[in-house]
Design a protein around this motif. Structure first.
Motif, mmCIF file in Angstrom:
data_model
loop_
_atom_site.group_PDB
_atom_site.id
_atom_site.type_symbol
_atom_site.label_atom_id
_atom_site.label_comp_id
_atom_site.label_asym_id
_atom_site.label_seq_id
_atom_site.Cartn_x
_atom_site.Cartn_y
_atom_site.Cartn_z
ATOM 1 N N HIS A 508 7.988 -4.967 0.666
ATOM 2 C CA HIS A 508 8.036 -3.916 -0.280
ATOM 3 C C HIS A 508 7.434 -4.488 -1.736
ATOM 4 O O HIS A 508 7.111 -5.444 -1.942
ATOM 5 N N ASP A 509 6.847 -3.352 -2.158
ATOM 6 C CA ASP A 509 6.265 -3.318 -3.527
ATOM 7 C C ASP A 509 7.086 -3.932 -4.581
ATOM 8 O O ASP A 509 8.185 -3.316 -4.864
ATOM 9 N N ASN A 516 5.570 -1.825 1.369
ATOM 10 C CA ASN A 516 4.161 -2.001 0.782
ATOM 11 C C ASN A 516 3.258 -1.830 1.859
ATOM 12 O O ASN A 516 3.629 -1.083 3.076
ATOM 13 N N ARG A 583 3.222 1.997 -1.487
ATOM 14 C CA ARG A 583 2.392 1.891 -2.339
ATOM 15 C C ARG A 583 1.593 0.758 -1.515
ATOM 16 O O ARG A 583 2.038 -0.147 -1.389
ATOM 17 N N GLY A 585 -1.330 -0.255 -3.026
ATOM 18 C CA GLY A 585 -2.179 -0.958 -3.885
ATOM 19 C C GLY A 585 -2.848 -0.278 -4.850
ATOM 20 O O GLY A 585 -3.334 0.622 -4.575
#
Length: 933
Positions: A508-509, A516, A583, A585
């Protein structure tokens, strides 16, 4: 000489003469041996040895005299006065001892000569005092010539005797010195006896007189005893000294041969006075380098500042020893952890003469300790205040003992588990509070079976026990030789939770909490498998935020993070089952949905689209952003994850290029567009070498006089296959691929070389890409080109856009200041579009402002455009910065600029871009007419 010979032959008993000579030789040899021994010693030990040497020599000389006197035959009764006899004994002992002390104290020719005179005079005084001690019926008469000769014969041989005795340790020198000393004594005696003549007279002999018989026995016995004792002492001393020397040599060899620790001596001031092989290996100094170094050399700078070296020596001096450890420094500057022992060394009288120091390299031990301490610290940090529970069972599976921590872990009161309980009973009591009653029996059997299997396994891996309340316990079992075993219980609940958190973080971010890229890819792979198995479809959406860079540049990255977090919250709120938002990046997001019909996918996108519609409110500011979405669907747009993601990206880039469209579905032709851009990028890298670029020059004119003030250089690309490629098409590709650096340098060099050939002082204006502006070597490149082409710096004008400065303001302004120092003019291009921030004008003194051509194009019909032109001209006048208007294409536009007071402009109305002004008309008339457009 003949008289002396007659005196010996006729006036003496030759047997006693020979005895006297033997005593003289033995005593002389013994005394000189003792003198040599004294030379090898120091301090009080030396004094004892030269005192013994003086006593031995004095007794021997005195005995020689009296034995020879006893051999004297005067033809009458002879007695000896006790008092004078004792005085005659004391004289040689004192004078010989004093002579030896002087010789050893300050060796030198004058000292030896003075000592020889004292010793010889003492021998002579002893002789004549002994003669006076004789009591006989006669009056003595002396021949002064022989008396003087006897004294001279006593003194002169002693100088070479003492010199030979102390010069070296050879036997030949010792025997020569012995012969000279004995010869001096014998020569004195018999020369002195020759000087004596007796006249019969009446003399009263006292009762205390010593008879010759008593005298010869006493003198011989005492003298031989003294010689024997001296010889024995000397032999014992020599043997002891040899043993000590051998021991010291062995110890020295041992110390010097030790290589695993440094052993060395320090003087009283703490300077190195000797050095062993271990010290050289450990500290890196050769013995020649180490001798004389202060011990502080081996301490770290911080320890020297704290004077730990001085404190260590002071502790050893006052307390008798010093033990310590700390970092020490080698010759090459590296450090090692040392255990140090310092002990004081004392002299014969207890005075301090230095220190003995032993240093051991304990770096590995220290590292091991540090590793253990670090491991303990990490373990303690991870486990908090947790402790292991422990149970010991015998071979019959009966409980031997358990610790309180085990009872605490399982919620049992003290005394709940007593020794002798069976394993099943222990498991049952621990399970009562954690499981339903009907499940306890099954739990007991299951755990007992796991423990038995674990003990039978070769490696005994830990057993993880998870309980309904969430607690996780690691149970390790270790068998014992007697058949029993030890079980330890670690509560690893927190560790288990930490591992779960780490696993979550890996997928995960950290900023948004969304999955992620790794988790997104795994999810797509899982859904692709389901879609293939059940005949479903999978839609993949690539999202790139619009105007997000402006938010970062204007307000900072922290505000950008606020936008990302809020967008993530919005996406999470609309995501349903079989859907995911991630997300990937930066400002890139990915969405995916498993669906059956197009309507389901459309409904998904309708839920997603509002997430980008409203701005984010933060600290009273509205942060406006948007999103470009590209969609690809399995199986029509790709059969695997990589293809789907790539095609979704292509669709997203198409969406960014479209006006008014946020969502774009993948179409097969997009691949061709992407490939065409890649091919164009490859061709750009070779365009300079293939001379496919050409420069056109558009004049810049003074509006009132109509005179040309300069030219702007414009690059055009003649592609060998595609023909003329518009700058609007290839410049963005060149900036993305990095080819703009090579192209920009070529344009600058060609424009400067062209301008040098002009007969006028017209300026040459060259556009600088944002990519070029932030390069560290921009100013050096410009300086080099100016030098190589010979163009004066004031004739070069570099045009930049404000957006180029905003991307990296610090670096851009630094480069602009360097260019300004070269004398190059800097113009702000396309002013009025983009940011148009007054702060940029304030940050750097621009030489010119160029009004963007879009305002002139709209000026005929748009009052707002005319107002902006008027405002920019007024701003330039206020800041005293010249303003140039771009895009003058009609007479009405020209008249507008005249009315508003604009001084300079460029555009098709004033002059189209054309080949180099230096070329002749025929050279210019090439198929470039269309290029001017």
């Amino acid at each position: 000489m003949f008289d002396i010979y007659l005196c010996i032959r006729d006036g003496h008993d030759l047997r006693l003469v020979l005895l006297a000579a033997l005593i003289c030789l033995l005593s002389s040899l013994t005394a000189l041996l003792l003198l040599r021994q004294a030379k090898r010693c120091e301090g009080a030990v030396r004094r004892r040895w030269w005192t013994m040497a003086g006593a031995s020599a004095g007794f021997g000389i005195w005995a020689t005299h009296f034995v020879a006197m006893l051999g004297y035959v005067p033809g009458m009764i002879v007695g000896y006065s006790p008092a004078l006899t004792l005085v005659s004994l004391a004289i040689p002992i004192m004078t010989t001892g004093l002579a030896f002390a002087l010789t050893l104290g300050k060796p030198g020719r004058r000292t030896v000569a003075f000592a020889s005179a004292i010793c010889g005079s003492g021998i002579a005084a002893m002789h004549y005092t002994g003669m006076l001690a004789m009591e006989l019926p006669a009056a003595p008469h002396w021949n002064t010539g022989y008396v003087a000769a006897s004294v001279a014969l006593a003194i002169l041989p002693l100088y070479p005797a003492l010199t030979l005795a102390l010069r070296d340790g050879r036997l030949r020198s010792l025997l020569g010195a012995t012969a000279l000393l004995a010869g001096a004594v014998v020569a004195l005696h018999f020369t002195g006896m020759t000087a004596l003549s007796l006249t019969p007279a009446r003399v009263v002999i006292t009762e205390q007189s010593i008879s010759p018989r008593e005298m010869i026995g006493a003198v011989t016995t005492v003298t031989l005893l003294i010689i024997a004792l001296s010889a024995i002492s000397l032999a014992i001393s020599r043997r002891t000294a040899a043993a000590v020397a051998a021991s010291e040599r062995q110890f020295s060899f041992l110390v010097r041969g030790i290589s695993d620790c440094a052993i060395y001596m320090l003087d009283r001031e703490g300077r190195v006075v000797n050095w062993n092989a271990g010290a050289q290996r450990l500290k890196g100094y050769a013995e020649s380098e180490a001798l004389g170094l202060p011990v502080a050399t081996f301490y770290t700078p911080e320890d020297r500042a704290a004077e730990l070296d001085r404190l260590a020596l002071e502790t050893a001096r006052t307390e008798g020893h010093f033990y310590g450890e700390g970092w020490r420094v080698r010759r090459d500057g590296s450090r090692f952890w040392a255990h140090v022992t310092i002990e004081p060394m004392l002299g014969e009288h207890g005075e301090s003469i230095g220190f003995a120091k032993i240093t051991r390299d304990m770096t590995r031990f220290k590292e091991a300790q540090d590793r253990i301490a670090e491991a303990s610290r990490q373990r303690d940090a991870a486990l908090g205040h947790m402790h292991q529970g422990l149970c010991l069972f015998d071979a019959k599976e009966r409980l031997v003992l358990c610790n309180p921590r085990f009872l605490e872990m399982y919620g049992l009161p003290d005394g709940a588990l007593t020794p002798g309980l069976l394993l099943e009973e222990v498991i049952g009591r621990c399970s009562v509070n954690r499981f339903e009653p009907q499940a306890v029996t099954e739990r007991v059997a299951h755990v007992r079976r796991m423990i038995r299997d674990n003990l039978a396994a070769p490696l005994h891996p830990p057993i993880l026990a998870q309980y309904p309340d969430g607690q996780v316990v690691s149970i390790a079992n270790r068998p014992m030789p007697d058949g029993g075993w030890v079980s330890t219980f670690d509560d690893i609940t927190r560790q288990h939770e930490s591992e779960a958190r780490i696993a979550h973080m890996a997928m995960h971010d950290g900023l948004t909490g969304l999955p992620n890229r790794t988790r997104f890819n795994l999810w797509i792979d899982e859904m692709l498998e389901q879609a293939s198995r059940y005949g479903k479809r999978l839609g993949v959406t690539a999202i790139d935020l619009d105007r997000f860079k402006e938010i970062n540049d204007t307000y900072g990255h922290a505000w950008g993070d606020v936008v990302l977090a809020e967008l993530a919250r919005r996406l999470q709120s609309v995501i349903g089952e079989d859907e995911i938002a991630a997300r990937l990046g930066g400002d890139e997001f990915g969405l995916a949905k498993l669906f059956d019909t197009d309507e389901q996918l459309a409904d998904f996108l309708r839920r997603i689209e509002p997430c980008f519609a409203s701005p984010v409110e933060h600290e009273g500011q509205e942060l406006v952003f948007g999103g470009s979405l590209g969609i690809a669907a399995y199986p029509h747009d790709g059969a695997d994850r990589e293809t789907l993601l790539n095609n979704a990206d292509l669709a997203m880039y198409r969406a960014k290029l479209q006006i008014g469209e946020r969502i774009c579905y993948y179409e097969p032709g997009m691949d061709e567009t992407a490939r065409a851009r890649r091919q164009l990028a490859n061709d750009l890298r070779q365009a300079v070498e293939k001379q496919e670029f050409v420069l056109l020059y558009q004049p810049q004119c003074q509006l009132r006089s109509g005179e040309t003030s300069g030219y702007e250089a414009l690059v055009r690309w003649h592609h060998p296959l595609r023909g003329l490629v518009s700058p609007d098409e290839f410049i963005p590709i060149a900036e993305e691929s990095g080819a703009i650096l090579q192209i920009g340098e070529w344009v600058l060099e060609e424009a400067c070389r062209e301008a040098v050939s002009w007969h006028s002082e017209h300026r040459i204006a060259v556009n600088v890409s944002p990519i070029q502006l932030v390069q560290q070597d921009l100013a050096p490149i410009v300086a080099r080109i100016l030098i190589e082409t010979g163009l004066p710096a004031h004739r070069l004008e570099l045009e930049i856009t404000e957006s180029a400065i905003i991307s990296d303001k610090t670096r851009a302004l630094h480069n602009l200041r360097q260019l300004k120092e070269l004398g190059v003019a800097i113009a702000m291009d396309d002013f009025g579009t983009g940011y148009s921030s007054l702060d940029t004008l304030h940050s750097f003194p621009f030489d010119k402002i160029k009004i963007d051509k879009s305002f002139l194009l709209e000026s005929d019909d748009n009052e707002q455009a005319r107002a902006i032109i008027r405002a920019v001209l007024a701003l330039g006048q206020s800041l005293r910065i010249p303003v140039l208007a771009e895009g003058v294409e009609t007479e009405s536009q020209f008249d507008l600029l005249i009315r508003e007071g604009c001084e300079e402009a460029q555009g098709y109305f004033l002059g189209r871009p054309d080949r180099a002004p230096s070329m002749s008309l025929s050279e210019k008339w090439q198929p470039v007419a269309a290029e001017a457009g």
